[in-house]
Design a protein around this motif. Structure first.
Motif, PDB file in Angstrom:
ATOM      1  N   THR A  40      -0.453   3.298  -1.876  1.00  0.00           N
ATOM      2  CA  THR A  40       0.717   2.415  -1.823  1.00  0.00           C
ATOM      3  C   THR A  40       0.303   0.977  -1.537  1.00  0.00           C
ATOM      4  OG1 THR A  40       2.113   4.237  -1.064  1.00  0.00           O
ATOM      5  CG2 THR A  40       2.924   1.990  -0.694  1.00  0.00           C
ATOM      6  N   LEU A  41      -0.538   0.789  -0.512  1.00  0.00           N
ATOM      7  CA  LEU A  41      -0.980  -0.563  -0.170  1.00  0.00           C
ATOM      8  C   LEU A  41      -1.845  -1.162  -1.272  1.00  0.00           C
ATOM      9  CD1 LEU A  41      -1.923  -0.084   3.614  1.00  0.00           C
ATOM     10  CD2 LEU A  41       0.174  -1.037   2.653  1.00  0.00           C
ATOM     11  N   ARG A  42      -2.690  -0.376  -1.855  1.00  0.00           N
ATOM     12  CA  ARG A  42      -3.582  -0.869  -2.904  1.00  0.00           C
ATOM     13  C   ARG A  42      -2.804  -1.390  -4.101  1.00  0.00           C
ATOM     14  NH1 ARG A  42      -9.031   0.237  -4.368  1.00  0.00           N
ATOM     15  NH2 ARG A  42      -9.353  -0.110  -6.587  1.00  0.00           N
ATOM     16  N   ASN A  43      -1.732  -0.711  -4.458  1.00  0.00           N
ATOM     17  CA  ASN A  43      -0.980  -1.070  -5.665  1.00  0.00           C
ATOM     18  C   ASN A  43       0.141  -2.071  -5.411  1.00  0.00           C
ATOM     19  OD1 ASN A  43      -2.545   0.758  -7.169  1.00  0.00           O
ATOM     20  ND2 ASN A  43      -1.167   2.465  -6.655  1.00  0.00           N
ATOM     21  N   GLU A  44       0.631  -2.150  -4.159  1.00  0.00           N
ATOM     22  CA  GLU A  44       1.848  -2.928  -3.924  1.00  0.00           C
ATOM     23  C   GLU A  44       1.714  -4.057  -2.907  1.00  0.00           C
ATOM     24  OE1 GLU A  44       4.948  -0.242  -2.888  1.00  0.00           O
ATOM     25  OE2 GLU A  44       4.592   1.105  -4.593  1.00  0.00           O
ATOM     26  N   ASP A  45       0.707  -4.045  -2.024  1.00  0.00           N
ATOM     27  CA  ASP A  45       0.648  -5.050  -0.960  1.00  0.00           C
ATOM     28  C   ASP A  45      -0.806  -5.367  -0.637  1.00  0.00           C
ATOM     29  OD1 ASP A  45       0.931  -6.616   1.318  1.00  0.00           O
ATOM     30  OD2 ASP A  45       2.693  -5.514   2.006  1.00  0.00           O
ATOM     31  N   ARG A  46      -1.354  -6.389  -1.269  1.00  0.00           N
ATOM     32  CA  ARG A  46      -2.756  -6.744  -1.089  1.00  0.00           C
ATOM     33  C   ARG A  46      -3.032  -7.257   0.333  1.00  0.00           C
ATOM     34  NH1 ARG A  46      -5.937  -7.534  -5.567  1.00  0.00           N
ATOM     35  NH2 ARG A  46      -7.079  -9.152  -4.451  1.00  0.00           N
ATOM     36  N   GLU A  47      -2.081  -7.990   0.897  1.00  0.00           N
ATOM     37  CA  GLU A  47      -2.289  -8.519   2.244  1.00  0.00           C
ATOM     38  C   GLU A  47      -2.435  -7.393   3.261  1.00  0.00           C
ATOM     39  OE1 GLU A  47      -0.021 -11.247   5.618  1.00  0.00           O
ATOM     40  OE2 GLU A  47       0.809 -11.103   3.581  1.00  0.00           O
ATOM     41  N   MET A  48      -1.554  -6.398   3.181  1.00  0.00           N
ATOM     42  CA  MET A  48      -1.649  -5.278   4.109  1.00  0.00           C
ATOM     43  C   MET A  48      -2.855  -4.402   3.812  1.00  0.00           C
ATOM     44  SD  MET A  48       0.644  -5.787   6.278  1.00  0.00           S
ATOM     45  CE  MET A  48       0.472  -4.253   7.179  1.00  0.00           C
ATOM     46  N   TYR A  79      -5.692  -3.273   6.375  1.00  0.00           N
ATOM     47  CA  TYR A  79      -5.960  -1.838   6.467  1.00  0.00           C
ATOM     48  C   TYR A  79      -7.458  -1.536   6.381  1.00  0.00           C
ATOM     49  CZ  TYR A  79      -5.178   3.161   5.383  1.00  0.00           C
ATOM     50  OH  TYR A  79      -5.161   4.526   5.389  1.00  0.00           O
ATOM     51  N   SER A  87     -10.559  -6.764   0.338  1.00  0.00           N
ATOM     52  CA  SER A  87      -9.636  -6.681  -0.795  1.00  0.00           C
ATOM     53  C   SER A  87      -9.914  -5.427  -1.611  1.00  0.00           C
ATOM     54  CB  SER A  87      -9.791  -7.916  -1.687  1.00  0.00           C
ATOM     55  OG  SER A  87     -11.087  -7.934  -2.266  1.00  0.00           O
TER      56      SER A  87
END
Length: 440
Positions: A62-70, A74, A78
């Motif tokens: 989810t973070l990889r595809n939708e929220d680069r900052e988070m 995490y 990058s």
């Protein structure tokens, strides 16, 4: 004859009983060993849904595809950098083929290790997060940290080996920090441990906790150029450094350093910067003793301590990004050394490949005419009750040669001369009355 025969029979029966008793003890021991080692199940029932519920298959994607900052928060890197690192270590951590069950992928192993290093949570916590067995998590962390050290160390934590590399470091120090002929800043830090098995008092330090010492030298860009890991917590910086390979090479002139060059009209060798605990050498400059300082000596101490901020910032960035250092590490000493090696490699790797994200503007200490502005890493480190990395005891060493004293005095005169001074140094020292406490 009858009596001898009876005695012989008694002895034979006694030996047979003893042999039978020994066999029974062996069989009992083997039974309990098999019972103890027998696994109740290959995969815990609660973990059988990890492909649907574990963090790798939910939060990570989810973070990889939708929220680069988070995603950066995490994993401390990058997605592109994660992929590049994975290509470097994949060969070492790729699961072996098994037709009965699917192993943990190299991508998940790398994620488990980065989360362990970035959060400082226990291996039990990672076991719950990724729904893997605790022993599996332990082996993953050990193998991946070893792979990171083996694959990245030779490239990103490379000790300078030629004259051009040392000259480049010295040029950066002079350009960025206004101090001539510096080839590195040296310091040591205590890494907190839980009491090692059979460690006794060897790892128990003056701060009353168990630790191992990380001795490191860095360049002007906060990258480690040399690390010495695994010394006893009871030892101080000076004794650790005197036993190191770096000390031996510098003392015996076995480093390919540039030839002496003029500084203020006098040929001066290249040197590293240390604090009061180290012995003054022609190849190691340290501040003057704090008592009875002249204004010129105060200025010299301020300029030298200001240049030594590189190693303090390097340790600060390391502990702020990799929060494994924020609590006592619960692991055997071999794994602790691998963790320190892996984090120092990752520190240099990320500084070299995505510096603006890993160390954004304002993250490290900066200076202006008003003095030092503390970097943001300090607030991240000081959130804890105790500092993440502890400084060893500062006991000033006063042994030095005549040549080393003359060299320091000459550098002091140069720093205060028209040629070597900078506009803000005298004003700052005069306004403070002494060198900033933050710089000591």
């Amino acid at each position: 004859m009858d009596r001898k025969l009876k005695l012989r029979k008694v002895l034979v029966l006694a030996l047979l009983r003893r042999r039978n008793r020994f066999r029974q003890q062996q069989q009992a021991a083997e039974f309990y060993t098999r019972r103890r080692n027998k696994r109740r199940w290959w995969v815990r029932p609660a973990w059988k849904r990890r492909n649907q519920e574990g963090q790798f298959n939910t939060l990570y994607h989810t973070l990889r595809n939708e929220d680069r900052e988070m995603f950066f928060r995490y994993t401390c890197m990058s997605p592109e950098r994660f992929d590049h690192l994975l290509t470097l270590v994949r060969e070492d951590i790729q699961p072996r083929y098994c037709k009965f069950r699917k192993g943990v992928s190299a991508e998940e192993k790398l994620l488990v290790t980065l989360r362990y290093l970035a959060t400082g949570d226990s291996q039990h916590s990672q076991s719950f997060n990724f729904q893997l067995g605790r022993s599996t998590v332990s082996k993953i962390i050990r193998d991946t940290c070893g792979s990171i050290w083996n694959r990245l160390g030779a490239t990103y934590l490379k000790f300078p080996s030629c004259l051009e590399e040392w000259s480049q470091i010295a040029s950066e120090y002079e350009e960025t920090w206004n101090f001539p002929h510096v080839i590195g800043a040296l310091d040591g830090k205590h890494v907190r441990l839980e009491c090692p098995k059979f460690g006794g008092s060897m790892y128990y330090n003056y701060k009353n906790f168990h630790s191992t010492v990380l001795m490191a030298m860095c360049d002007a860009q906060y990258k480690f150029t040399y690390v010495d890991i695994g010394h006893y917590g009871k030892d101080n910086d000076a004794s650790i450094f005197s036993q190191s390979d770096l000390y031996d090479m510098l003392e015996n002139n076995r480093l390919p350093l540039p030839e002496m060059a003029p500084v203020g009209g006098v040929d001066t060798p290249y040197y590293i910067l240390g604090d009061e605990i180290f012995a003054l050498k022609t190849w190691l400059m340290k501040p003057y003793s704090r008592r009875g300082l002249t204004t010129e000596q105060q200025v010299f101490n301020y300029r030298l301590s200001r240049s030594r901020r590189t190693i303090e910032n390097a340790f600060g960035i390391l502990s702020a990004r990799w929060r494994i250092f924020h609590r006592p590490i619960k692991a055997d000493l071999t794994l602790v050394e691998l963790i320190i090696k892996a984090t120092t490699c990752l520190h240099n790797y990320l500084l070299s490949t995505e510096n603006t994200k890993y160390v954004p503007s304002g993250f490290v200490d900066s200076f202006n005419n008003d003095g030092m502005r503390p970097g943001d890493w300090r607030s991240l480190v000081q959130d804890d009750a105790q500092p993440a990395l502890h400084a060893p005891p500062r006991i000033a060493t006063r042994n030095y040669s005549y040549d080393a004293k003359e060299q320091r005095d000459h550098l002091c005169r140069y720093i205060n001369s028209t040629e070597g001074s900078v506009g803000w140094q005298a004003t700052h020292v005069a306004s403070c009355g002494q060198v900033d406490a933050n710089l000591e």
